[in-house]
Scaffold this active site. Structure first.
Site, short mmCIF file in Angstrom:
data_model
loop_
_atom_site.label_atom_id
_atom_site.label_comp_id
_atom_site.label_asym_id
_atom_site.label_seq_id
_atom_site.Cartn_x
_atom_site.Cartn_y
_atom_site.Cartn_z
N LYS A 1 0.86 -1.18 0.00
CA LYS A 1 0.00 0.00 0.00
C LYS A 1 0.90 1.23 0.00
CE LYS A 1 -4.28 1.37 -0.13
NZ LYS A 1 -5.14 0.99 -1.26
N SER B 1 -8.20 0.16 -5.29
CA SER B 1 -8.54 0.39 -3.89
C SER B 1 -10.05 0.58 -3.75
CB SER B 1 -7.74 1.58 -3.34
OG SER B 1 -7.61 1.50 -1.94
#
Length: 593
Positions: free
Chosen positions: A189, A386
């Protein structure tokens, strides 16, 4: 005295709005609405200019034109589909950008150009050079799909690969006393790395190199197919550059050398006597979106930009950045559900993510559509990562371009602690709170306490687990398998297909075909297209921007203390820019392109 001058200023500003700005705006719309659409010239050459950038979807804001908004990928695709069967359209001229274009948009444009060319109509692309960095290889891929690719004589062919740059602020923050107190789930991430690191982490480097290689290889494969070569030959030739225009022609990378005026003359000659050049944007505006025909309809629901809670479109009536507001998008899906003519929904998603709460609200609407017996097919645009993947994950079918950026199943969040940094400039920041120990958890005056960090970490884990569950359920994958391919990692559409994150490579056209199939409509049966959310009227846009009812929008611009009114002052604060909601944790992917 101060209030007197504020009132005078308000009256003056109100007069300007009432007597100048609003009449001009409304007159513009009146002229546009009242004018008849001119007929397309008998021999028309459409000109597609990609040099000013392109969005994924057309804006639903009637004032977007005043913000300089240009064409969208979907408008180009739609216009070229109509132009294929338009006997007055004889050819297409493309002006290529020097610095590149988003790879997924390039994929979709290339497909539309190939279909247009297959209808027997010539396509000439003209380039004033391909820059040595960024996504210029994607621009070249579009040009390679044309019947002929021209280059200006002084231009350089410098698209020798794919490059991107990341800015890391870790050392600067450390130097100036700013603490980036963030957590991420998990090591891939990478959106948070720019605040906490000074270089690529191993995971960041691994993932970014992988998707860049995939994008590059995909572009080379398309060029090879369109230029009747092999990917290996094209790769060797491209990477041996840079070249002058003449060298590029000699090596077969372009077809002709010439000024754009010469390219225009050439395409007009091929179009026939009396041919005229018409901007594709004008042609698209005159034609409008395809309405289709037939009793049954396919809903096209659009969503582009960061995902936030609430409703709103643009904060300013004169344009603003595209955003997906959860109330608006969910309402659009529910409207499609309630429309008896709509048999299936194509949900066009182009988003790097955003709020998990907003994403879940939209996903709930997708689930409701399926429960109502209306299949949902997601068509992914430039990004569907996402939160963009969250809202897509439980559709019946997912279609993405080979170069779409998707995945990034993960979450990050935190805060900046700036008290020490401000103190170095003589600014002292202090905080007070009442209530529980978590009341000041996001105060910028101090890092998380151990108790606050434990609570925040638990919320991050919960959101991540929720994300995993949504994907596992929607994609019919074991949760453990989803965890293996999640961890915040970004994938291209081509990489996501074998992983089971998407079902098919393609664009909106392929998504519509699949939607008809899932709705059990015969492939040869014509359908109508209904677009949601609908384009707002000028008065509706004004009412949203100023926070009043549509009927009251007309009265808002009347004279008499407009600027002195507290509500009007609040409006002026709002129109300074879009208001992003602070959620503490976000499902947002990094956007390296």
């Amino acid at each position: 005295m101060k209030q007197f001058f504020l009132t005078v200023l308000g009256v003056f500003t109100g007069l300007v709005l009432f007597l100048v700005v609003v009449p001009v705006v409304l007159l513009t719309f009146a002229i546009a609405a009242g004018s008849s659409k001119p007929a397309t010239p008998a021999a028309t050459v459409l000109e597609l200019d990609l040099r000013e950038g392109i969005s994924d979807q057309p804006s639903t804001d009637p004032f977007a034109v005043f913000a300089g908004g240009g064409l969208s990928t979907l408008q180009v695709v739609d216009a070229l589909i109509q132009a294929q069967d338009d006997r007055s359209v004889k050819g297409l001229l493309i002006r290529l950008p020097e610095a590149g274009i988003t790879p997924a948009a390039a994929d979709e444009l290339r497909q539309a150009i190939v279909r247009f060319k297959a209808s027997g109509k010539p396509v000439i692309a003209h380039s004033q050079g391909f820059m040595p960095a960024g996504t210029a290889i994607s621009s070249y891929m579009i040009g390679a799909a044309a019947s002929e690719l021209w280059m200006q004589n002084t231009a350089g062919f410098q698209a020798t690969g794919l490059a991107t740059d990341n800015l890391f602020l870790g050392r600067a923050f450390e130097k100036y006393g700013v603490r980036a107190d963030f957590e991420q789930r998990y090591e891939y991430k990478n959106a948070v790395n720019e605040y906490t690191q000074s270089d690529y982490t191993p995971a960041h480097r691994e993932a970014q190199t992988a998707w860049m290689t995939a994008l590059y290889d995909s572009a080379l494969a398309h060029v090879a197919r369109d230029r009747k070569s092999t990917p290996e030959a094209v790769k060797a030739l491209v990477e041996a550059g840079p070249y002058s225009a003449e060298q590029a022609r000699a090596n077969g990378l372009v077809d002709k050398i010439g000024q754009v005026e010469e390219a225009e003359a050439a395409i007009k000659t091929r179009a026939g006597r009396g041919a005229e050049i018409v901007e594709l944007a004008k042609y698209a505006s005159d034609k409008g979106a395809r309405a289709g025909s037939g009793r049954n309809a396919i809903a096209i629901v659009g969503g582009e930009g960061a995902i936030v809670t609430g409703r709103g479109g643009s904060a300013s009536p004169f344009g603003g950045g595209a955003m997906i507001h959860s109330d608006d998008t969910a309402e659009a899906i529910y409207d499609a559900i309630q429309d008896k003519d709509v048999k299936a929904i194509v949900f066009r998603v182009s988003s790097p993510g955003g709020s998990p709460e907003a994403s879940e609200q939209i996903l709930a609407a997708v689930r409701a559509a399926r429960a109502a017996g209306k299949p949902v097919v997601v068509s992914m645009g430039d990004y569907a990562a996402s939160g963009g993947y969250w809202i897509s994950s439980q559709a019946d079918w997912i279609v993405a371009q080979p170069s779409t950026i998707t995945g990034s199943i993960g979450v990050f969040g935190g805060k900046f602690v700036v008290a020490e940094a401000l103190g170095r400039f003589g600014v002292d920041m202090r905080g007070l709170s009442v209530g529980g120990q978590y009341a000041d958890a996001f105060s910028p005056t101090q890092p998380f306490t151990p108790e606050q960090r434990a609570d925040f970490s638990a919320s991050m884990d919960r959101i991540y687990d929720d994300f995993i569950t949504r994907v596992s359920t929607g994609r019919k994958l074991p949760a453990d398998r989803v965890r293996e391919i999640a961890r915040g990692r970004v994938w291209t559409g081509a990489q996501a297909l074998p992983l089971g994150l998407i079902d098919q490579l393609g664009g909106l056209t392929e998504a519509v075909v699949k939607a008809k199939e899932l709705a059990r409509l015969p492939a040869d049966q014509p359908v109508r297209f209904k677009h949601f959310p609908k384009v707002r009227s000028p008065w509706e846009a004004l009412s949203e921007a100023f926070g009043v009812q549509t009927e009251a929008a007309r009265a808002l611009v009347t004279i008499g203390g407009v600027m002195a009114d507290p509500q009007a002052q609040a409006v002026m604060r709002r129109i300074q820019g879009e208001r992003m909601r602070s959620e503490g944790a976000v499902v947002l992917a990094d956007q390296p392109l």
